[in-house]
Design a protein around this motif. Structure first.
Motif, PDB file in Angstrom:
ATOM      1  N   TYR A  95       0.836  -1.198   0.000  1.00 20.86           N
ATOM      2  CA  TYR A  95       0.000   0.000   0.000  1.00 20.86           C
ATOM      3  C   TYR A  95       0.871   1.249   0.000  1.00 20.86           C
ATOM      4  O   TYR A  95       1.807   1.365   0.774  1.00 20.86           O
ATOM      5  CB  TYR A  95      -0.922   0.009   1.224  1.00 20.86           C
ATOM      6  N   GLU A 139      -8.094  -1.699  -1.767  1.00 21.99           N
ATOM      7  CA  GLU A 139      -7.479  -1.567  -3.083  1.00 21.99           C
ATOM      8  C   GLU A 139      -7.182  -0.118  -3.437  1.00 21.99           C
ATOM      9  O   GLU A 139      -6.211   0.162  -4.142  1.00 21.99           O
ATOM     10  CB  GLU A 139      -8.399  -2.172  -4.155  1.00 21.99           C
ATOM     11  N   LYS A 140      -7.980   0.804  -2.968  1.00 18.81           N
ATOM     12  CA  LYS A 140      -7.786   2.209  -3.331  1.00 18.81           C
ATOM     13  C   LYS A 140      -6.519   2.812  -2.723  1.00 18.81           C
ATOM     14  O   LYS A 140      -6.092   3.891  -3.121  1.00 18.81           O
ATOM     15  CB  LYS A 140      -9.007   3.039  -2.935  1.00 18.81           C
ATOM     16  N   TYR A 141      -5.903   2.106  -1.785  1.00 20.90           N
ATOM     17  CA  TYR A 141      -4.688   2.613  -1.152  1.00 20.90           C
ATOM     18  C   TYR A 141      -3.426   2.057  -1.784  1.00 20.90           C
ATOM     19  O   TYR A 141      -2.325   2.347  -1.330  1.00 20.90           O
ATOM     20  CB  TYR A 141      -4.691   2.280   0.347  1.00 20.90           C
TER      21      TYR A 141
END
Length: 142
Positions: A95, A139-141
């Motif tokens: 991440y 997932e967005k990180y």
């Protein structure tokens, strides 16, 4: 035993305690202060008993507020330990915003564990299970 726990539907969470502890504590302090004010306005009352009872009310209110503050500090410590464990895990290096991912995961785990019964096996402590369970939400990180 687990069936009894699920039937009773006892939930984990500090929100109700914190809200009610604050309100009941405020009520006790208010009642104690009102008794003291009443004593000052009418000094012919039995002074010793009024002081003792009003002191008791004020002390009960302050003890409740102390318990609310202690529970907030307890949750803050649990969150800090969770995020620290997340940051030290090698699997979380994927991440780019690790702090954001750690905080997001903490919120998801906290919400999940609060909906579980009191004696559930799930604890709000970081481990690989939570990372796998909520991989799609993180997932967005990346």
């Amino acid at each position: 035993m687990t069936h009894v726990v699920h039937i009773s539907n006892k939930k984990r969470g500090w929100t109700i305690f914190q809200v009610m502890g604050t309100l009941v504590g405020a009520f006790f302090v208010f009642m104690g202060c009102m008794m003291m004010i009443n004593l000052l306005q009418d000094p012919d009352n039995n002074v010793a008993s009024v002081i003792v009872v009003s002191g008791f009310f004020i002390m009960m209110g302050l003890v409740l507020w102390g318990a609310v503050v202690a529970s907030a500090l307890y949750l803050k410590k649990k969150r800090a330990l969770f995020i620290t464990s997340f940051m030290t895990d090698e699997a979380t290096k994927i991440y780019s915003d690790r702090e954001g991912a750690a905080y997001e995961l903490w919120l998801l785990v906290k919400k999940f564990t609060q909906t579980e019964p009191m004696w559930s096996k799930y604890k709000p402590v970081y481990n690989g299970y939570w990372l796998q369970k909520y991989a799609d939400k993180l997932e967005k990180y990346r």
